[in-house]
Design a protein around this motif. Structure first.
Motif, PDB file in Angstrom:
ATOM      1  N   ASP A   1      -2.683   5.081  -1.594  1.00  0.00           N
ATOM      2  CA  ASP A   1      -3.493   6.165  -1.031  1.00  0.00           C
ATOM      3  C   ASP A   1      -3.826   7.195  -2.106  1.00  0.00           C
TER       4      ASP A   1
ATOM      5  N   TRP B   1       0.843  -1.209   0.000  1.00  0.00           N
ATOM      6  CA  TRP B   1       0.000   0.000   0.000  1.00  0.00           C
ATOM      7  C   TRP B   1       0.872   1.251   0.000  1.00  0.00           C
TER       8      TRP B   1
ATOM      9  N   ILE C   1      -8.903  -2.937  -1.337  1.00  0.00           N
ATOM     10  CA  ILE C   1      -7.575  -2.984  -0.716  1.00  0.00           C
ATOM     11  C   ILE C   1      -6.807  -4.240  -1.138  1.00  0.00           C
TER      12      ILE C   1
ATOM     13  N   LEU D   1      -8.469   1.314   6.543  1.00  0.00           N
ATOM     14  CA  LEU D   1      -7.151   1.954   6.506  1.00  0.00           C
ATOM     15  C   LEU D   1      -6.846   2.682   7.811  1.00  0.00           C
TER      16      LEU D   1
ATOM     17  N   LEU E   1      -3.509  -1.151   8.254  1.00  0.00           N
ATOM     18  CA  LEU E   1      -3.506  -2.401   7.496  1.00  0.00           C
ATOM     19  C   LEU E   1      -2.604  -3.416   8.173  1.00  0.00           C
TER      20      LEU E   1
ATOM     21  N   LYS F   1     -11.850   3.427   3.961  1.00  0.00           N
ATOM     22  CA  LYS F   1     -11.092   4.299   4.867  1.00  0.00           C
ATOM     23  C   LYS F   1     -11.157   3.782   6.296  1.00  0.00           C
TER      24      LYS F   1
END
Ligand SMILES: [Zn+2]
Ligand SMILES: [Zn+2]
Length: 523
Positions: free
Chosen positions: A204, A198, A304, A224, A228, A221
């Motif tokens: 992001d 990520w 994700i 996140l 993670l 979100k």
């Protein structure tokens, strides 16, 4: 002119039972309706879907049925495929994750992830049944969710949808034997380093520029913000799935959520092999808009997990451009869930009412932002009031009047010039709210009904009629009726065409010239 090709996917249905209404409304039906609209708009579009055929649930169910897992899987695959057809769902290609192409692509991606330093080994705690002498992967264990007290089923809570570690499952029970003689044992597993990917791949930035709908964005979100964590992608204690091509892990298989999303690519490849298309032209080009439909419990894996898999492999795969994550359709207080036996299964649903009734109702009630409650009273009310009174009767009355008044010089209708067409096109290319598409169409029906009521084109122009005083007035009246009916004819042509992705069977019958009313009221 729209210059992008469109690749649509729906969450791959987990076919360890007969699919239920919740599966339809949560992704398959909206994806199908969107696909039909894109074809109506003459877009270059494909719809790829297939059966999610791995995961420990299949072993659980096959064991219960007393047959080999593969037999169970392919039997369910065929059964569910037929049911989806009966609901009027059509795909460019409907495959299965347990395919050679998917295996090959899964291995390629895994090896790239490993080479790029995104896979690591770690001892982690697993549930172990002392009676069965087995590690209990995912759905082989059930217990109480430490967060909400709901039903924790292996790796995820069915009620609050949280992804769970073993220490977040209370009072675990072994599904093999039904007993609680369970301990925790350390086992070497392979992990996918989500936080590292990520950060490295600046996902992001991607997420913030993605214009994701507010609902799936908020869910993403939420994950996140909590931070993670790397996730185990290897599974022991199960033989069903793709065995891991790495020394020391050959006995383990991939976690189902590793090869299931890659299945979108693998199944597209299956279609490419048949159609002669190139995979790159659908998955590795910015000329394609990737639109993915899924239920809210799958958002994490699509916003994700899957983007991390694809980006981490560095293979130039496209990430999702439009992610449609739907809330749940609730029957009573809990969501429809086939593995829990809650809900209306699709075989039963189809025996009860025609597919178009379900398609209409489910799009009308599509849980686009919040959970929606299903009830039979509501179903009956919406079908009778909106599908039958508002739409069906309008079409039937106009057609009948045109026939009795013998109007033959009916105008050519250019649907693309209508404001309704423009409105729907705008919606679909932007916010993509299908329930709003239907409501816009129904508003148009209501206006047409009012117009017909006001103009009363059935009132005769005969001079003996109480509405007219003289012969001249009578023929004037007839001419006026004719104009009104022509106008109504244009309206119902536009409405019928634009509602056809939602109720395709009824519109086919209408277009074939069938004169009977299209629907029967629910009494
Ligand atoms: Zn929970
Ligand atoms: Zn056991």
């Amino acid at each position: 002119m729209y210059n992008k090709k469109i690749l649509i996917t729906s969450a791959l249905p987990y076919i360890h039972g007969i699919l239920h209404i919740g599966n339809l409304v949560g992704s398959l039906l909206p994806a199908d309706v969107y696909y039909k609209y894109m074809k109506l708009l003459n877009r270059d579009v494909i719809f790829i879907c297939g059966s999610d055929s791995h995961g420990t649930m299949f072993e659980v169910s096959a064991k219960k049925a007393g047959i080999p897992t593969a037999d169970y899987v392919y039997d369910m695959h065929e059964k569910n495929k037929k049911i989806l057809e009966c609901f009027g769902l059509e795909f460019t290609y409907y495959g299965i994750t347990n395919s050679e192409n998917n295996k090959k692509i899964t291995y390629e991606i895994f090896k790239k992830l490993d080479k790029n330093g995104y896979i690591f080994e770690k001892n982690s705690e697993m549930f172990y049944c002392e009676d069965c002498k087995l590690y209990l992967a995912d759905r082989w264990v059930e217990g109480k969710c430490a967060h909400c007290g709901g039903l924790a089923r292996g790796d995820q809570c069915d009620d609050c949808t949280k992804i769970l570690d073993t220490n977040e499952i209370l009072n675990p029970i072994c599904i093999h034997c039904g007993r609680k003689n369970i301990t925790r044992k350390k086992l070497k597993n392979l992990y996918l380093d989500l936080p590292k990917i990520w950060a490295h791949k600046k996902l992001d930035v991607w997420l913030n520029s993605n214009k994701m709908d507010s609902f799936p964005l908020a869910v993403t979100k939420g994950y996140l913000n909590k931070g993670l964590k790397a996730r185990a992608i290897s599974r022991s204690g199960t033989n069903w799935g793709f065995h891991i091509p790495k020394q020391g892990f050959e006995e383990q298989v991939f976690y189902v959520w590793f090869d299931a999303p890659i299945g979108y690519v693998g199944i597209t490849k299956d279609w490419c092999d048949i159609s002669g298309e190139k995979l790159e032209n659908w998955w590795k080009t910015d000329k394609v808009k990737l639109v993915q439909f899924l239920g809210k419990d799958n958002i994490f894996f699509h916003s994700i997990f899957f983007p991390c898999i694809l980006k981490g492999a560095d293979e130039n795969y496209n990430l999702v451009n439009k992610l449609k994550g739907y809330a749940f359709l609730l029957g009573g207080k809990t969501k429809f869930s086939k593995s829990r036996g809650v809900g209306l299964n699709n075989e039963v649903a189809l025996e009860t009412f025609p597919a178009d009734y379900w398609r209409f109702y489910l799009i009308y009630k599509l849980p686009e932002k919040t959970d929606t409650l299903f009830s039979w009273e509501d179903f009956q009310r919406i079908i009778n009031k909106e599908l039958i009174d508002n739409f069906g009767n309008l079409v039937h009355r106009v057609k009948t009047l045109i026939k009795t008044k013998n109007i033959i010089d009916l105008p050519q209708v250019n649907i693309e010039k209508s404001t309704l067409y423009e409105k729907i096109k705008n919606n679909l290319d932007n916010e993509l709210l299908l329930s709003k598409v239907l409501k816009d169409i129904l508003n148009e029906c209501a206006e047409a009904n009012k117009f017909m009521q006001d103009k009363a084109p059935w009132k005769s122009g005969d001079s003996n009629d109480k509405f007219t005083q003289s012969k001249k007035e009578g023929s004037l009246r007839e001419a006026k009726n004719k104009e009104v009916l022509k106008e109504l004819y244009i309206k119902i042509q536009i409405i019928s065409k634009l509602i056809s992705p939602i109720i395709p069977n009824a519109i086919k019958r209408l277009e074939s010239g069938e004169n009977k009313p299209l629907f029967e009221k629910i009494t």
